[in-house]
Design an enzyme around this catalytic site. Structure first.
Site, PDB file in Angstrom:
ATOM      1  N   ARG A  60     -15.361  -0.525  -4.306  1.00 40.70           N
ATOM      2  CA  ARG A  60     -14.515   0.082  -5.350  1.00 40.70           C
ATOM      3  C   ARG A  60     -14.758   1.585  -5.441  1.00 40.70           C
ATOM      4  O   ARG A  60     -13.967   2.311  -6.032  1.00 40.70           O
ATOM      5  CB  ARG A  60     -14.710  -0.595  -6.718  1.00 40.70           C
ATOM      6  N   TYR A 113       9.986   9.435 -11.526  1.00 40.40           N
ATOM      7  CA  TYR A 113      10.024   8.022 -11.140  1.00 40.40           C
ATOM      8  C   TYR A 113       9.839   7.165 -12.407  1.00 40.40           C
ATOM      9  O   TYR A 113       9.040   7.526 -13.281  1.00 40.40           O
ATOM     10  CB  TYR A 113       8.893   7.776 -10.123  1.00 40.40           C
ATOM     11  N   ASP A 185       3.775  14.988  -7.280  1.00 42.31           N
ATOM     12  CA  ASP A 185       4.041  13.726  -6.586  1.00 42.31           C
ATOM     13  C   ASP A 185       4.873  14.076  -5.354  1.00 42.31           C
ATOM     14  O   ASP A 185       6.039  14.458  -5.459  1.00 42.31           O
ATOM     15  CB  ASP A 185       4.792  12.777  -7.534  1.00 42.31           C
ATOM     16  N   LYS A 210       5.507   4.077   0.479  1.00 39.02           N
ATOM     17  CA  LYS A 210       6.779   4.593   0.975  1.00 39.02           C
ATOM     18  C   LYS A 210       6.601   5.160   2.390  1.00 39.02           C
ATOM     19  O   LYS A 210       6.225   4.428   3.274  1.00 39.02           O
ATOM     20  CB  LYS A 210       7.312   5.612  -0.034  1.00 39.02           C
TER      21      LYS A 210
HETATM   22  C1  PLP Z   1       7.360   4.341  -5.726  1.00 44.30           C
HETATM   23  C2  PLP Z   1       6.982   5.619  -6.352  1.00 44.30           C
HETATM   24  C3  PLP Z   1       5.849   5.707  -7.156  1.00 44.30           C
HETATM   25  C4  PLP Z   1       4.985   4.513  -7.496  1.00 44.30           C
HETATM   26  O1  PLP Z   1       4.322   4.054  -6.379  1.00 44.30           O
HETATM   27  P1  PLP Z   1       3.795   2.520  -6.226  1.00 44.30           P
HETATM   28  O2  PLP Z   1       3.147   2.532  -4.893  1.00 44.30           O
HETATM   29  O3  PLP Z   1       5.017   1.656  -6.293  1.00 44.30           O
HETATM   30  O4  PLP Z   1       2.875   2.278  -7.350  1.00 44.30           O
HETATM   31  C5  PLP Z   1       5.513   6.942  -7.674  1.00 44.30           C
HETATM   32  N1  PLP Z   1       6.262   8.030  -7.431  1.00 44.30           N
HETATM   33  C6  PLP Z   1       7.377   7.982  -6.664  1.00 44.30           C
HETATM   34  C7  PLP Z   1       8.156   9.226  -6.433  1.00 44.30           C
HETATM   35  C8  PLP Z   1       7.779   6.773  -6.111  1.00 44.30           C
HETATM   36  O5  PLP Z   1       8.882   6.721  -5.358  1.00 44.30           O
END
Ligand code: PLP
Length: 402
Positions: A60, A113, A185, A210
């Site tokens: 962890r 998001y 992000d 993604k």
């Molecule tokens: C999908 C997404 C998230 C969240 O990510 P997870 O892996 O689903 O927790 C955060 N920011 C953006 C821009 C996203 O497309």
């Protein structure tokens, strides 16, 4: 290969931090599927726990497979250190819980998001943190929103789902002058297209689910930043507050994804540009939001900040929400699904899916229209993507004949 900034992006994504000679000649880094690590004796264990000597003690906190992924991601983003987390939301929440205390303020863009928006509005706000929404396409609006309590400035660029861009250098300068940390992000752009740290940001977070993973087979998150900040997030936000550590098996999959990241992103960009132009020229399509189009309101910023425009497109049909729904249901190859950045082309409706965490009023106020459709352009042959969209769009001869 150790960190070697003279090597190119793709080379570092494939080789950095790993020498097969140290691992029985194995071409591929070993997967350390272990929860815990043994100590030779109590003194050695105590020293590792105290941080007095390097070593692993529990997965962890750290694990050699995650360690390699963390170093590669940090290097590709131009950061000192990285952290691999259980999901994008695990990365975002671990970072923000680490640095915010009651009474602090976070300034964020209007568009986020959906789950990040919900986390701030109902999560952070519940613990006495003030959330201020500013239009980050306008640096002066951010300047005006800053206060002595502003601890973090947070945004996405391009933003999910409506593709708004934020001038990272301009916003970072404003935030830095007031002593606030900038957290970006970078899920949509990936380090292939934008490296926020090099433009002045402090911390970058990703949904590795993604483009980083890229194959729709895992959920994961990444954070990168200074070694000091990442140690804090590791030992406070991740270890104690969220526990959102990445599983070693997922780290291996993300390491595999990274090897083709540049190649994939380049093809995503190429395919998306062709799709965006087709949509813009189509009589049934109202607006298309894609940074590569000359009609995109922030096209000039896109040219300045991004060497390519990514694989994400948002658009609206002239027939609005109902026409969009009919069109989505007519698609054959393109899948109706949330998530993005996969090899498969995916389409979804933010108002009823990813951004249903907003109320209709909030969506209206935050620039997410009810008819907006989000398309993640995949890596299939471009002719097949175009053909599926064309047969599904209203008022085209082939669709009428069908
Ligand atoms: C999908 C997404 C998230 C969240 O990510 P997870 O892996 O689903 O927790 C955060 N920011 C953006 C821009 C996203 O497309």
């Amino acid at each position: 290969m150790a960190s070697n900034k003279s090597a190119g992006f793709a080379t570092r994504a494939i080789h950095l931090g790993y020498n097969p000679n140290d691992h029985e000649g194995a071409l591929t880094p070993p997967l350390h599927l272990t929860s815990t690590f043994t100590f030779e004796n109590v003194d050695q264990g105590a020293a590792i726990f105290a941080g007095e000597r390097p070593g692993y003690f529990y997965s962890r906190i750290s694990n050699p497979t995650l360690d390699l992924l963390e170093r590669r991601c940090a290097d590709l983003e131009g950061a000192e250190a990285g952290l691999a987390l259980a999901s994008g939301m695990g990365a975002i929440t671990s970072v923000l819980w680490t640095f915010l205390v009651p009474g602090d303020e976070i300034i964020t863009d209007k568009t986020l998001y959906g789950c990040t928006f919900a986390y701030m509005r109902t999560g952070l706000a519940r613990f006495g943190i003030k959330i201020t929404y500013a239009d980050m396409t306008d640096p002066q609006a951010v300047e005006a929103a800053m206060s002595d309590k502003t601890r973090i400035v947070y945004f996405e660029t391009p933003a999910n789902p409506n593709m708004r861009l934020v001038d990272i250098a301009a916003i970072s300068k404003i935030a830095k002058a007031r002593g606030a940390k900038v957290v970006v992000d970078n899920t949509y752009a990936t380090p292939v297209l934008t490296r926020p740290i090099e433009l002045g940001a402090d911390i970058v977070v990703h949904s590795a689910t993604k483009y980083m993973g890229g194959h729709g087979d895992l959920v994961g998150g990444i954070a990168v930043g200074s070694a000091e900040d990442m140690t804090q997030v590791r030992l406070v936000g991740m270890k104690d507050m969220t526990g959102a550590v990445m599983a070693p098996f997922n780290a291996m999959l993300v390491l595999r994804g990274l090897k083709t990241l540049k190649l994939r992103v380049e093809r995503h960009c190429e395919n998306a540009m062709i799709v965006a132009k087709m949509l813009e020229a189509h009589p049934a399509v109202g607006r298309v939001y894609f940074p590569g189009l000359a009609s995109f309101p922030q096209h000039e910023l896109a040219l300045r900040q991004m060497p390519g425009f990514g694989g994400m497109i948002a658009f609206e049909l002239k027939g609005g929400h109902d026409a969009g729904r009919t069109m989505m249901d007519r698609l054959n190859m393109i899948h109706r699904a949330v998530s993005l950045g996969d090899t498969e082309t995916l389409i979804q409706h933010p108002a009823s899916m990813t951004h249903s965490t907003y109320t209709p009023e909030e969506r209206a106020a935050h620039g997410i229209s009810e008819g907006l459709i989000r398309l993640s352009v995949g890596l299939e042959d471009i002719e097949d993507i175009i053909a599926d969209l064309e047969q599904a769009l209203p008022n085209v001869p082939s669709a009428l004949a069908a």
